[in-house]
Design a protein around this motif. Structure first.
Motif, PDB file in Angstrom:
ATOM      1  N   THR A  40      -3.802   6.768 -24.070  1.00  0.00           N
ATOM      2  CA  THR A  40      -3.662   5.851 -22.940  1.00  0.00           C
ATOM      3  C   THR A  40      -2.324   5.126 -23.018  1.00  0.00           C
ATOM      4  OG1 THR A  40      -6.039   5.532 -22.724  1.00  0.00           O
ATOM      5  CG2 THR A  40      -4.655   3.775 -21.873  1.00  0.00           C
ATOM      6  N   ARG A  49       3.795   7.668 -14.744  1.00  0.00           N
ATOM      7  CA  ARG A  49       2.701   6.795 -14.299  1.00  0.00           C
ATOM      8  C   ARG A  49       2.856   6.379 -12.838  1.00  0.00           C
ATOM      9  NH1 ARG A  49       1.166   0.781 -16.613  1.00  0.00           N
ATOM     10  NH2 ARG A  49      -0.360   0.335 -15.000  1.00  0.00           N
ATOM     11  N   CYS A  54      -3.399  11.094  -9.568  1.00  0.00           N
ATOM     12  CA  CYS A  54      -4.718  11.216 -10.167  1.00  0.00           C
ATOM     13  C   CYS A  54      -4.558  11.350 -11.678  1.00  0.00           C
ATOM     14  CB  CYS A  54      -5.414  12.457  -9.594  1.00  0.00           C
ATOM     15  SG  CYS A  54      -7.041  12.780 -10.265  1.00  0.00           S
ATOM     16  N   VAL A  55      -5.463  10.724 -12.417  1.00  0.00           N
ATOM     17  CA  VAL A  55      -5.463  10.824 -13.878  1.00  0.00           C
ATOM     18  C   VAL A  55      -6.795  11.419 -14.311  1.00  0.00           C
ATOM     19  CG1 VAL A  55      -5.274   9.572 -16.065  1.00  0.00           C
ATOM     20  CG2 VAL A  55      -4.064   8.719 -14.050  1.00  0.00           C
ATOM     21  N   ALA A  57      -8.785  11.662 -17.645  1.00  0.00           N
ATOM     22  CA  ALA A  57      -8.699  11.063 -18.981  1.00  0.00           C
ATOM     23  C   ALA A  57     -10.011  11.181 -19.740  1.00  0.00           C
ATOM     24  CB  ALA A  57      -8.310   9.586 -18.866  1.00  0.00           C
ATOM     25  N   GLY A  66     -10.472   5.792 -22.293  1.00  0.00           N
ATOM     26  CA  GLY A  66     -10.310   6.183 -20.899  1.00  0.00           C
ATOM     27  C   GLY A  66     -10.829   5.114 -19.950  1.00  0.00           C
ATOM     28  N   ALA A  70      -8.800   3.278 -16.958  1.00  0.00           N
ATOM     29  CA  ALA A  70      -9.271   3.145 -15.569  1.00  0.00           C
ATOM     30  C   ALA A  70      -9.181   1.695 -15.103  1.00  0.00           C
ATOM     31  CB  ALA A  70     -10.707   3.661 -15.448  1.00  0.00           C
ATOM     32  N   VAL A  82      -8.874   7.751 -11.105  1.00  0.00           N
ATOM     33  CA  VAL A  82      -9.098   8.175 -12.481  1.00  0.00           C
ATOM     34  C   VAL A  82     -10.408   8.955 -12.561  1.00  0.00           C
ATOM     35  CG1 VAL A  82      -9.432   7.420 -14.869  1.00  0.00           C
ATOM     36  CG2 VAL A  82      -7.822   6.192 -13.390  1.00  0.00           C
ATOM     37  N   ALA A 102     -13.777   4.232 -11.943  1.00  0.00           N
ATOM     38  CA  ALA A 102     -13.383   5.639 -12.010  1.00  0.00           C
ATOM     39  C   ALA A 102     -13.865   6.374 -10.757  1.00  0.00           C
ATOM     40  CB  ALA A 102     -13.967   6.297 -13.259  1.00  0.00           C
TER      41      ALA A 102
END
Length: 130
Positions: A40, A49, A54-55, A57, A66, A70, A82, A102
């Motif tokens: 992270t 970033r 969209c991530v 994780a 994670g 978020a 996320v 999330a």
């Protein structure tokens, strides 16, 4: 211009290199740009970033989890969606993931189509107008 989705930068954050590679390969095959991070902290400090739509994780990361990720991105302008993933089928993690803001929660092994559907919704592609 090809099939690359220019606004579709997806960041993968997982401390398992095999998972990072397989997810980034899947995303690239679907036409997204993918950037990978092992923590992270490395994601939060990265230049990518800001342009990330969209991530994806892992919940269980060393240091900030994670879920921490978020929560931290949720308060930023133009926050990326996320999607949290986990190999631990613990119900309490699912609830915590939902409360973190999330956009989705998936258990490993991840179903490719399910992940790509979530990513597609998260980066905000509009369906073609008829």
């Amino acid at each position: 211009m090809g099939t690359m989705k220019t606004e579709g930068l997806v960041c993968v954050v997982d401390d398992d290199a095999v998972v990072r590679e397989s997810l980034s390969d899947l995303l690239r095959a679907a036409g997204y740009r993918a950037a990978c991070f092992e923590s992270t902290e490395s994601f939060l400090a990265s230049e990518e970033r800001g342009g990330c739509g969209c991530v994806v994780a892992d919940i269980h990361l060393p240091g900030l989890t994670g879920i921490d990720l978020a929560k931290r991105v949720a308060v930023t302008a133009d926050a990326p969606k996320v999607i949290l993933i986990t190999g631990h089928p613990d119900k309490s993690w699912h609830e915590r993931a939902l409360y973190s803001g999330a956009a989705g929660f998936l258990r490993k092994p991840i179903e490719s189509k399910t992940l790509l559907d979530l990513v597609e919704r998260s980066v905000g592609h509009d369906p073609p107008r008829t």
